[in-house]
Design a protein around this motif. Structure first.
Motif, PDB file in Angstrom:
ATOM      1  N   ARG A  41       0.909  -1.416   0.212  1.00 26.67           N
ATOM      2  CA  ARG A  41       0.127  -0.332   0.174  1.00 26.67           C
ATOM      3  C   ARG A  41       1.100   1.251  -0.096  1.00 26.67           C
ATOM      4  O   ARG A  41       2.161   1.586   0.710  1.00 26.67           O
ATOM      5  CB  ARG A  41      -0.695  -0.264   1.156  1.00 26.67           C
ATOM      6  N   ARG A  42       0.640   2.064  -0.979  1.00 26.15           N
ATOM      7  CA  ARG A  42       1.413   3.638  -0.741  1.00 26.15           C
ATOM      8  C   ARG A  42       0.185   4.802  -0.315  1.00 26.15           C
ATOM      9  O   ARG A  42      -0.982   4.582  -0.789  1.00 26.15           O
ATOM     10  CB  ARG A  42       1.820   3.723  -1.937  1.00 26.15           C
ATOM     11  N   ALA A 147     -12.623  -0.879 -14.680  1.00 26.31           N
ATOM     12  CA  ALA A 147     -13.739  -1.203 -15.774  1.00 26.31           C
ATOM     13  C   ALA A 147     -14.826  -1.214 -14.610  1.00 26.31           C
ATOM     14  O   ALA A 147     -16.315  -0.731 -14.919  1.00 26.31           O
ATOM     15  CB  ALA A 147     -13.718  -1.951 -16.375  1.00 26.31           C
ATOM     16  N   ALA A 148     -15.355  -2.074 -13.615  1.00 19.67           N
ATOM     17  CA  ALA A 148     -16.355  -1.951 -12.661  1.00 19.67           C
ATOM     18  C   ALA A 148     -16.544  -0.634 -11.720  1.00 19.67           C
ATOM     19  O   ALA A 148     -17.457  -0.810 -11.299  1.00 19.67           O
ATOM     20  CB  ALA A 148     -16.619  -3.346 -11.801  1.00 19.67           C
ATOM     21  N   GLY A 149     -15.426   0.015 -11.896  1.00 19.10           N
ATOM     22  CA  GLY A 149     -16.265   1.154 -10.535  1.00 19.10           C
ATOM     23  C   GLY A 149     -15.063   0.483  -9.140  1.00 19.10           C
ATOM     24  O   GLY A 149     -15.265  -0.290  -8.981  1.00 19.10           O
ATOM     25  N   ALA A 150     -14.551   1.553  -8.486  1.00 16.85           N
ATOM     26  CA  ALA A 150     -14.095   0.803  -7.122  1.00 16.85           C
ATOM     27  C   ALA A 150     -14.820   0.260  -6.088  1.00 16.85           C
ATOM     28  O   ALA A 150     -14.339  -1.180  -6.065  1.00 16.85           O
ATOM     29  CB  ALA A 150     -13.578   2.021  -6.412  1.00 16.85           C
ATOM     30  N   GLU A 151     -15.977   0.775  -5.599  1.00 17.77           N
ATOM     31  CA  GLU A 151     -16.879  -0.519  -4.768  1.00 17.77           C
ATOM     32  C   GLU A 151     -17.652  -1.395  -5.692  1.00 17.77           C
ATOM     33  O   GLU A 151     -17.449  -3.259  -4.816  1.00 17.77           O
ATOM     34  CB  GLU A 151     -18.303   0.768  -5.281  1.00 17.77           C
ATOM     35  N   LEU A 155     -15.746  -5.992  -4.840  1.00 16.35           N
ATOM     36  CA  LEU A 155     -16.305  -6.798  -4.139  1.00 16.35           C
ATOM     37  C   LEU A 155     -15.805  -8.281  -5.441  1.00 16.35           C
ATOM     38  O   LEU A 155     -16.389  -8.995  -4.833  1.00 16.35           O
ATOM     39  CB  LEU A 155     -17.635  -6.274  -4.152  1.00 16.35           C
ATOM     40  N   LEU A 156     -16.418  -7.805  -6.449  1.00 18.30           N
ATOM     41  CA  LEU A 156     -16.129  -8.545  -7.714  1.00 18.30           C
ATOM     42  C   LEU A 156     -14.436  -9.706  -7.309  1.00 18.30           C
ATOM     43  O   LEU A 156     -15.014 -10.329  -7.506  1.00 18.30           O
ATOM     44  CB  LEU A 156     -16.246  -8.231  -8.619  1.00 18.30           C
ATOM     45  N   SER A 157     -13.742  -8.295  -7.130  1.00 13.16           N
ATOM     46  CA  SER A 157     -11.745  -9.192  -7.257  1.00 13.16           C
ATOM     47  C   SER A 157     -12.345  -9.788  -5.925  1.00 13.16           C
ATOM     48  O   SER A 157     -11.354 -10.837  -5.867  1.00 13.16           O
ATOM     49  CB  SER A 157     -11.198  -8.189  -7.293  1.00 13.16           C
ATOM     50  N   GLY A 158     -12.496  -9.694  -4.544  1.00 15.64           N
ATOM     51  CA  GLY A 158     -12.825 -10.701  -3.308  1.00 15.64           C
ATOM     52  C   GLY A 158     -13.578 -11.503  -3.441  1.00 15.64           C
ATOM     53  O   GLY A 158     -12.837 -12.572  -3.430  1.00 15.64           O
ATOM     54  N   ARG A 166     -10.377  -4.382   0.619  1.00 11.49           N
ATOM     55  CA  ARG A 166     -10.612  -2.719  -0.230  1.00 11.49           C
ATOM     56  C   ARG A 166     -11.769  -3.086  -0.390  1.00 11.49           C
ATOM     57  O   ARG A 166     -12.886  -1.451  -0.462  1.00 11.49           O
ATOM     58  CB  ARG A 166     -10.544  -2.597  -1.171  1.00 11.49           C
ATOM     59  N   LEU A 167     -12.809  -3.888   0.372  1.00 14.73           N
ATOM     60  CA  LEU A 167     -14.782  -3.217   1.234  1.00 14.73           C
ATOM     61  C   LEU A 167     -14.168  -2.534   1.725  1.00 14.73           C
ATOM     62  O   LEU A 167     -13.860  -2.487   2.508  1.00 14.73           O
ATOM     63  CB  LEU A 167     -14.898  -5.221   0.897  1.00 14.73           C
ATOM     64  N   ASP A 168     -15.475  -1.746   1.429  1.00 14.02           N
ATOM     65  CA  ASP A 168     -15.825  -1.208   2.367  1.00 14.02           C
ATOM     66  C   ASP A 168     -17.208  -1.709   3.768  1.00 14.02           C
ATOM     67  O   ASP A 168     -17.208  -2.495   2.781  1.00 14.02           O
ATOM     68  CB  ASP A 168     -16.624   0.311   2.022  1.00 14.02           C
ATOM     69  N   GLU A 169     -16.866  -1.037   4.462  1.00 14.29           N
ATOM     70  CA  GLU A 169     -17.414  -1.578   5.780  1.00 14.29           C
ATOM     71  C   GLU A 169     -19.152  -1.806   5.342  1.00 14.29           C
ATOM     72  O   GLU A 169     -19.450  -2.586   5.943  1.00 14.29           O
ATOM     73  CB  GLU A 169     -17.467  -0.289   6.382  1.00 14.29           C
TER      74      GLU A 169
END
Length: 701
Positions: A41-42, A147-151, A155-158, A166-169
C-alpha cells in the motif's frame, strides 16, 4: 494414522510469531525477506507491506521465519526481496469482547510485529515463483476495479480472486446481515460453478483428458487465489466430484482433506474461515437429504434444490455464526436462493472479462450492473424488520447441545438404534434446554456495569443498567477503521443488544465522535445528546454527518443540570456544560453516572483551567480527562473528586506519551487505583452490593 499425526502436531505447535520476537521489541533489526505483492500500500509518501522473513538479525541472527508488517518512507518494490533496517514494535490491536480477535488472526497469519521507521537498504528485483501469481492477481483486480468501478470492482475481485481488504464497511455489513459473508472471498459454490463452466468449454476434449485439464486449471486458479484454506477445500471437493465417488466416499475425503491441511498448518483450526468453510461443506454432504425431506414436495425442482442446499449449509454453521458474531440472519435462506445465483453469474463474467485481452471491459461492466442490482435487493432484505436476530454471547456447551440435536434430527445411521418416540423426546429436551438458556441470557438481572472500550487513542464508554438500558458516551475515532463497525456494534451484540437508549457526545474532537455517524447508521439510538460547543469548519462537517445519519433519533444540544433516567436507581447527570462560545477540549460536557451503588465522572478532554472553576462532590470512579494528559486531572480537581478508581483510555504506544507520568503521580498521591485500556484492553467496572469490581479484557474472555 492421520488423527495421530494431527494430535501430535497440535501438541507441538511452536510459540506464536510474536512470542518468538518478544525479546526484540524496541530494538533495531535488520530483516531480509520477500515482499507479498497483494499487501503493498502507498499513501502520503510512505509504503507499507507484509514481509515474509528469510533472515532476521539483531546482534546475531534470530531463528525466525514468520512475517512482519513493514512501513518505509518512499516506495517498496511490488515484488522481489528486500533488506530493511528498523525498530521492531508490537502490532496494534483493539481488545474488546465480541470484536475482531487480532491476536488470533496474527497468530494464524504468523505475524510477529511491525518494523517501524524502516530504511530500505537493498533491493533484489528477481521475482519469486509465488510472487508471479500474486502479481497477476493484483493486475486482474486492478483491471476489474478500473472497468467496474471501485465499489463493485472491489467486491467482484474479492469474490473471484480472494481478499476483501478493499471493501467498504457498509458492504461487509450488508453481506453479513443477509447471511452472504461466505461469498466475500473465493467460495466453494464459485469453484463448483467454475468447474462446470470449464467442462462446458472443453466439451470437444475426450472425457478423461477433460477432467485432467480441468483439475490442472483449478489448481492454477487456487495458486492465483493464494492457496487459502477455503480454496484448498473447494479445490479438493471439486476434484472429487470430477473423479466420481459416492456420498460416503466424499464425506470421508472431506475429513481426509481437513486432517491433511491441519497437519500442514495446525493453527488453521482456530481460523473462522476454515471452520465455516468445512462446516458448510459437511452440511451439504450429511444434512442435505434431511433438508430435502423437510421442504414441501410441491416446490418447483430448482427452487426446492436451492432451498435444501442453502438450508443444509446454514444449519451446519449456525452455531458457529452465533458463537463468533452473536447473531444470525433470518433472511439468509431467501437471500441465498434469490441473490447467490445472480452474484455467481456476475463473478463468472468478471473472471472471464478480466482474462480476455479485448472486449473484457464489456463483461466487467455487465458484472458490475448485476452486482449493483444484488446490492439493492440485499439492502431491501436487510432493512426488513427482524431480518437479523441478536443472541448475545452463549457458552460453548450450547454448541454441543445444538449439534447433538442436529445429529439426531438428521437421522444419522450411527444414531438409528433409537426409536422415533425416543428421538422426538431427545429433540424436545434439547430444544427446551436451548430455549431456556436463550431466555436466561436475555432476561437475567445483572448488576450495574460500565465498560470502557479499547478504541485506541480515544474515548468510548458503555453503561448497562440492571434493567438492561444502554447508554454510550463517546464513540472513539480512528483514521483507518470504523470503531463503530469493529468495536461498538460487535460489543453490543456480545451483550445481546441492538439499540441504545442514549448516545452522549462530549465534544467534537475526532477521537471522541469520529465513529458517531457510522454508529447511528448501524444502531437504533433513542436519544442523541450533542455538546454545547462553538463550531469550527471541521466540527460543522462532523455535525452534519451525524445529523445525516440520525434519522428519527431525538437530537438535543445539552444544557447544564439536565438529568436522564436510565432506570429507577441510575441516571446520567450533566454536571457542567460550558457556554456555547467555547470551542475544542474546554467545551467537553462534564457528565456523571449516578446510582445507589456508586458513581462515575466522565470528563472528556477537559483541561485544568476549567477544572479549577468547578465545585464537585466525590465520585467512586473517574474517567481521567484527556487520556491521562498532565494538562488535565490537576491536584485541586482530584482533591475534590477523590476517586477510588481511575480509568485512563489511551492507545498503546501513542505518540503523545499518554498517560503522562505527572498525572499518574498525582493519582497515586490521592490513593486512587489506576487501570488503563492500553494495558488491559476493554475495562469493565461493576457496581453491586459488595462494592466495585474491575475486570480487564483477559478476564472477560
Amino acid at each position: 494414522m492421520l488423527l495421530c499425526v494431527l494430535f501430535f502436531r497440535l501438541l507441538t505447535v511452536p510459540p506464536s510469531a510474536e512470542q518468538q520476537l518478544a525479546a526484540c521489541f524496541g530494538r533495531q533489526l535488520v530483516v531480509y525477506g520477500a515482499v507479498e505483492p497483494l499487501s503493498v500500500r502507498r499513501q502520503d509518501g510512505f509504503s507499507s507491506a507484509v514481509l515474509r522473513c528469510h533472515k532476521v538479525y539483531s546482534d546475531t541472527e534470530l531463528a525466525y521465519s514468520g512475517r512482519l508488517r513493514v512501513s518505509v518512507k518512499g516506495e517498496l518494490p511490488q515484488a522481489g526481496c528486500v533488506v530493511l533496517k528498523g525498530t521492531l514494535e508490537q502490532l496494534d490491536s483493539l481488545r474488546n469482547p465480541g470484536g475482531f480477535d487480532a491476536a488470533s488472526y496474527n497468530r494464524v497469519q504468523e505475524l510477529g510485529g511491525r518494523l517501524s521507521k524502516a530504511k530500505l537498504l537493498k533491493t533484489e528485483p528477481q521475482v519469486l515463483w509465488w510472487q508471479h501469481f500474486a502479481l497477476l492477481n493484483k493486475k486482474l483486480s486492478e483491471r476489474m476495479e478500473a472497468a467496474a468501478g471501485a465499489e463493485y470492482g472491489a467486491l467482484l475481485s474479492g469474490m473471484v480472486l480472494g481478499g476483501s481488504g478493499r471493501l467498504d464497511e457498509e458492504t461487509r455489513e450488508l453481506f453479513t446481515d443477509n447471511g452472504l459473508a461466505h461469498l466475500l472471498s473465493v467460495s466453494g459454490t464459485h469453484i463448483v460453478l467454475l468447474t462446470g463452466l470449464l467442462l462446458a468449454l472443453l466439451q470437444w476434449v475426450p472425457l478423461p483428458w477433460r477432467k485432467v485439464i480441468v483439475i490442472t486449471l483449478l489448481t492454477a486458479y487456487a495458486l492465483l487465489c493464494g492457496l487459502r484454506p477455503p480454496v484448498l477445500r473447494a479445490l479438493a471437493m471439486s476434484s472429487v466430484l470430477l473423479l466420481g465417488g459416492s456420498g460416503a466416499e466424499r464425506g470421508r475425503l472431506l475429513c481426509l482433506v481437513a486432517a491433511l491441511l491441519l497437519c500442514l498448518q495446525p493453527l488453521w483450526l482456530a481460523d473462522i474461515g476454515f471452520q465455516l468453510s468445512f462446516g458448510a461443506a459437511a452440511g451439504l454432504l450429511w444434512l442435505l437429504p434431511a433438508c430435502q425431506r423437510l421442504l414441501p414436495q410441491a416446490l418447483p425442482a430448482p427452487i426446492g434444490e436451492a432451498a435444501a442446499v442453502s438450508l443444509a449449509a446454514q444449519l451446519a454453521v449456525l452455531p458457529l455464526e452465533v458463537y463468533y458474531f452473536q447473531q444470525f440472519s433470518l433472511i439468509a435462506l431467501v437471500s441465498n436462493i434469490v441473490l447467490v445465483p445472480v452474484l455467481e453469474i456476475a463473478a463468472q463474467l468478471a473472471l472471464v472479462g478480466a482474462l480476455l485481452p479485448v472486449c473484457g471491459e464489456y463483461l466487467l461492466q455487465l458484472a458490475a450492473w448485476l452486482t449493483a442490482q444484488v446490492l439493492t435487493q440485499a439492502r431491501f432484505f436487510a432493512d426488513l424488520p427482524y431480518s437479523t436476530v441478536v443472541i448475545g454471547k452463549l457458552p460453548a456447551y450450547c454448541l454441543v447441545l445444538y449439534y447433538a440435536a442436529l445429529f439426531v434430527w438428521a437421522d444419522f445411521p450411527w444414531l438409528q438404534f433409537w426409536s422415533n418416540r425416543e428421538r422426538r423426546c431427545i429433540l424436545l429436551l434439547h430444544a427446551l434446554l436451548l430455549a431456556g438458556m436463550l431466555a436466561y441470557q436475555q432476561y437475567r438481572t445483572l448488576p450495574l456495569a460500565c465498560y470502557f472500550l479499547d478504541v485506541g487513542q480515544g474515548d468510548c464508554a458503555v453503561i448497562v443498567t440492571p434493567s438492561q438500558r444502554v447508554a454510550i458516551i463517546d464513540t472513539g475515532g480512528l483514521k483507518n477503521i470504523s470503531t463503530a463497525t469493529r468495536v461498538i456494534t460487535p460489543f453490543l451484540r456480545y451483550l445481546g443488544k441492538r439499540e441504545a437508549d442514549i448516545l452522549l457526545l462530549s465534544h467534537y474532537d475526532f477521537d471522541h465522535v469520529g465513529a458517531a455517524a457510522d454508529l447511528l447508521r448501524q444502531l437504533r439510538v433513542k436519544k442523541l445528546l450533542l455538546p454545547n460547543e462553538a463550531l469550527t469548519e471541521e466540527s460543522k462537517r462532523v455535525q452534519q454527518e451525524i445529523f445525516a445519519q440520525a434519522g428519527r433519533t431525538q437530537a438535543h444540544v445539552v444544557q447544564g443540570g439536565e438529568r436522564y433516567a436510565l432506570d429507577d436507581n441510575a441516571e446520567i447527570v450533566l454536571v457542567d456544560v460550558p457556554q456555547q462560545d467555547v470551542p475544542g477540549n474546554e467545551a467537553s460536557t462534564l457528565a456523571a453516572l449516578q446510582s445507589v451503588q456508586g458513581s462515575v465522572l466522565f470528563t472528556g478532554d477537559m483541561g485544568e483551567e476549567r477544572e479549577q472553576r468547578l465545585q464537585l462532590q466525590q465520585y467512586t470512579v473517574l474517567k481521567a480527562g484527556h487520556h491521562g494528559s498532565h494538562y488535565s486531572s490537576s491536584m485541586e480537581f482530584l482533591e475534590q473528586v477523590r476517586p477510588r478508581l481511575t480509568v485512563i483510555s489511551c492507545g498503546r504506544g501513542n505518540r503523545y506519551g499518554h498517560p503522562h507520568q505527572e498525572t499518574l503521580e498525582r493519582l497515586q498521591a490521592i490513593g486512587s487505583a489506576v487501570v488503563r485500556t492500553d494495558e488491559l484492553g476493554c475495562i469493565k467496572v461493576v457496581f453491586d452490593a459488595e462494592g466495585i469490581k474491575c475486570y480487564g479484557y483477559a478476564d472477560l474472555q
